[in-house]
Write an enzyme that holds these catalytic residues in place. Structure first.
Site, PDB file in Angstrom:
ATOM      1  N   SER A 127     -11.874   1.807  -4.884  1.00 51.43           N
ATOM      2  CA  SER A 127     -11.599   2.399  -6.194  1.00 51.43           C
ATOM      3  C   SER A 127     -12.811   2.526  -7.104  1.00 51.43           C
ATOM      4  O   SER A 127     -12.775   2.119  -8.269  1.00 51.43           O
ATOM      5  CB  SER A 127     -10.528   1.598  -6.925  1.00 51.43           C
ATOM      6  OG  SER A 127      -9.368   1.627  -6.206  1.00 51.43           O
ATOM      7  N   SER A 128     -13.855   3.097  -6.568  1.00 53.21           N
ATOM      8  CA  SER A 128     -15.017   3.372  -7.417  1.00 53.21           C
ATOM      9  C   SER A 128     -14.628   4.324  -8.541  1.00 53.21           C
ATOM     10  O   SER A 128     -15.101   4.199  -9.672  1.00 53.21           O
ATOM     11  CB  SER A 128     -16.146   3.968  -6.579  1.00 53.21           C
ATOM     12  OG  SER A 128     -15.653   4.985  -5.735  1.00 53.21           O
ATOM     13  N   GLU A 141       0.851  -1.202   0.000  1.00 52.25           N
ATOM     14  CA  GLU A 141       0.000   0.000   0.000  1.00 52.25           C
ATOM     15  C   GLU A 141       0.881   1.245   0.000  1.00 52.25           C
ATOM     16  O   GLU A 141       1.853   1.326   0.770  1.00 52.25           O
ATOM     17  CB  GLU A 141      -0.890  -0.037   1.240  1.00 52.25           C
ATOM     18  CG  GLU A 141      -2.291   0.412   1.013  1.00 52.25           C
ATOM     19  CD  GLU A 141      -3.101  -0.464   0.052  1.00 52.25           C
ATOM     20  OE1 GLU A 141      -3.093  -0.175  -1.168  1.00 52.25           O
ATOM     21  OE2 GLU A 141      -3.740  -1.426   0.508  1.00 52.25           O
ATOM     22  N   GLY A 178     -12.617   2.830  -0.298  1.00 49.05           N
ATOM     23  CA  GLY A 178     -11.234   2.444  -0.599  1.00 49.05           C
ATOM     24  C   GLY A 178     -11.153   1.301  -1.595  1.00 49.05           C
ATOM     25  O   GLY A 178     -10.149   0.617  -1.698  1.00 49.05           O
ATOM     26  N   ASP A 220       2.873   1.990  -4.950  1.00 47.99           N
ATOM     27  CA  ASP A 220       2.833   2.134  -6.424  1.00 47.99           C
ATOM     28  C   ASP A 220       3.585   3.385  -6.890  1.00 47.99           C
ATOM     29  O   ASP A 220       4.397   3.321  -7.803  1.00 47.99           O
ATOM     30  CB  ASP A 220       1.404   2.044  -6.998  1.00 47.99           C
ATOM     31  CG  ASP A 220       0.379   3.005  -6.421  1.00 47.99           C
ATOM     32  OD1 ASP A 220       0.725   3.771  -5.484  1.00 47.99           O
ATOM     33  OD2 ASP A 220      -0.776   2.995  -6.908  1.00 47.99           O
ATOM     34  N   TYR A 230      -3.423  12.720   0.958  1.00 46.89           N
ATOM     35  CA  TYR A 230      -2.805  11.715   0.065  1.00 46.89           C
ATOM     36  C   TYR A 230      -1.650  12.341  -0.721  1.00 46.89           C
ATOM     37  O   TYR A 230      -0.543  11.802  -0.770  1.00 46.89           O
ATOM     38  CB  TYR A 230      -3.856  11.156  -0.902  1.00 46.89           C
ATOM     39  CG  TYR A 230      -3.316  10.120  -1.858  1.00 46.89           C
ATOM     40  CD1 TYR A 230      -3.382   8.764  -1.567  1.00 46.89           C
ATOM     41  CD2 TYR A 230      -2.698  10.487  -3.059  1.00 46.89           C
ATOM     42  CE1 TYR A 230      -2.869   7.804  -2.440  1.00 46.89           C
ATOM     43  CE2 TYR A 230      -2.184   9.550  -3.933  1.00 46.89           C
ATOM     44  CZ  TYR A 230      -2.287   8.214  -3.624  1.00 46.89           C
ATOM     45  OH  TYR A 230      -1.765   7.273  -4.481  1.00 46.89           O
ATOM     46  N   ASP A 282      -4.876   1.246  -9.009  1.00 44.05           N
ATOM     47  CA  ASP A 282      -6.325   1.043  -9.076  1.00 44.05           C
ATOM     48  C   ASP A 282      -6.801   0.868 -10.517  1.00 44.05           C
ATOM     49  O   ASP A 282      -7.576  -0.037 -10.829  1.00 44.05           O
ATOM     50  CB  ASP A 282      -7.056   2.232  -8.438  1.00 44.05           C
ATOM     51  CG  ASP A 282      -6.616   2.463  -7.009  1.00 44.05           C
ATOM     52  OD1 ASP A 282      -5.897   1.610  -6.462  1.00 44.05           O
ATOM     53  OD2 ASP A 282      -6.980   3.508  -6.445  1.00 44.05           O
TER      54      ASP A 282
END
Ligand code: GLA
Length: 385
Positions: free
Chosen positions: A124-125, A32, A122, A35, A222, A170
């Protein structure tokens, strides 16, 4: 999701029905915030996502209807003609990012979409939404982009039209997903392997516990996490020019810059570097069916995300603690953090007790119901029918 209802709505609004496309949300077992730090991730697509009906309309406008919100948006195809509605920016961004890569999109389209991937959980819609339209436009216009290009179109939509400087995980997972498989992606090179994932064979179940604390990456810290890591890299690079990402640096090299960078940046980089290794160890264990070792690594990730990276919250920490007390093999906050779900790998014989206990204790503690989603690993972006 009732696709017929979606088609009926499309016909009611725009007449003759269009094509139907779908893209999933994702889980991530471990890795997590790795990336954008040049590490690996281990996601899988899930059986929840976005479905859209879409048809070109012969004008230079897009007419979009968000079924779940009962909202319309109309916007153009060129910069400056974007939508006001936040949700429509994802669709506009995809159009623009495809155009920037050479796609000729000069005709608008009508579209209706709906989703069953919980918003802000969380999972990833937003990536599912981007992937749906990137995949659909590529297919309908025979643009010939690779799946990785389509994932990047979604990622850059986030950067340039939403304001979240996310990594590639994602959108990659949504486009490339395959039923029964996780994907071990090297985020630096884009190389990946499909890794069979069959917890049932080894006596485990996997579920998400949704704290229902809405996670919102837009305007969230973020981007600051990412900046901290990049700042650490700039400092390390002075001594070790070969380092482009935190994931490239030896732990000792990160320590060399203590005192040269804010402590906050140091502890963020420390977490990210540790997580890069944790993923490798967990993945190797899991491939041998050793879920116990992988599970311990997941708890390690949770502590790192909570204490060092500081992207957890009291509700997530509480749910993680209950998991530990219930003997859950592996549990941790999943995705960007700041709310949303934990992912849990649970021995079958302990599963029912865990679910009952976590629901009861969560309600007692916070007065709200948490939600449980069993994980089913599914296919990525596709045309339906
Ligand atoms: C969000 C981002 C991803 C990734 C995760 C954390 O989901 O969109 O790129 O950074 O957070 O692993």
């Amino acid at each position: 999701m009732d696709i017929n209802k979606l088609k009926e709505k499309f016909q009611e609004l725009y007449g003759e029905c269009g094509r139907v496309y779908a893209s999933p949300g994702r889980i991530n077992i471990i890795g997590e915030h790795t990336d954008y730090n040049g590490g690996f991730v281990l996601p899988g697509a899930v059986d929840k996502g976005i479905v859209a009906v879409i048809k070109f309309n012969g004008t230079d406008k897009v007419n979009a209807y968000a079924f779940d919100l009962n909202e319309n948006s109309t916007f153009g195809l060129i910069e400056g003609q974007g939508p006001k509605e936040q949700w429509a920016k994802y669709i506009f961004g995809v159009v623009r990012e495809l155009q920037k890569r050479g796609a000729v999109i000069n005709e608008g389209f009508d579209t209706v979409f709906s989703g069953d991937v919980p918003l802000g959980a969380g999972m990833s819609s937003s990536a599912a939404l981007e992937s749906t339209y990137a995949y659909a436009l590529d297919d309908m216009l025979s643009l010939g982009f690779s799946k990785m290009d389509l994932a990047k179109v979604g990622q850059m939509t986030e950067h340039n039209y939403v304001g979240v400087n996310c990594g590639i995980m994602d959108q990659f997972a949504s486009v490339h997903g395959k039923a029964g498989f996780l994907m071990k992606l090297n985020c630096k090179t884009g190389e990946f392997d499909y890794v069979p994932f069959d917890p049932d064979k080894y006596g485990y179940k996997v579920c998400l516990v949704d704290t229902c604390v809405k996670h919102e990456l837009v305007g969230s810290p973020y981007n600051r996490r990412r900046e901290s890591c990049e700042n650490a890299v700039r400092a390390i690079k002075k001594r070790h020019p070969e380092v482009d990402f935190v994931g490239d640096a030896d732990l000792a090299w990160i320590e060399e810059v203590i005192g040269e960078i804010p402590q906050e940046d140091y502890i963020r980089a420390l977490y990210a570097r540790q997580e890069v290794d944790r993923l490798q160890e967990a993945c190797a264990a899991m491939e041998k069916g050793d879920y116990e070792t992988a599970g311990r690594k997941m708890y390690g990730t949770h502590i790192g995300m909570s204490v060092l990276y500081e992207v957890s919250c009291v509700e997530l920490d509480f749910v993680n603690e209950i998991a530990k007390q219930c003997g859950v093999t592996g549990s941790r906050v999943m995705g960007g953090g700041f709310g949303g779900c934990t992912i849990n790998i649970v021995k079958k014989e302990l599963y029912d007790n865990f679910i009952v206990t976590v629901q009861k204790r969560y309600k007692e503690e916070f007065g709200i119901d948490c939600k449980i989603y069993p994980v089913v690993i599914s296919d990525g972006s596709r045309r339906l029918e």
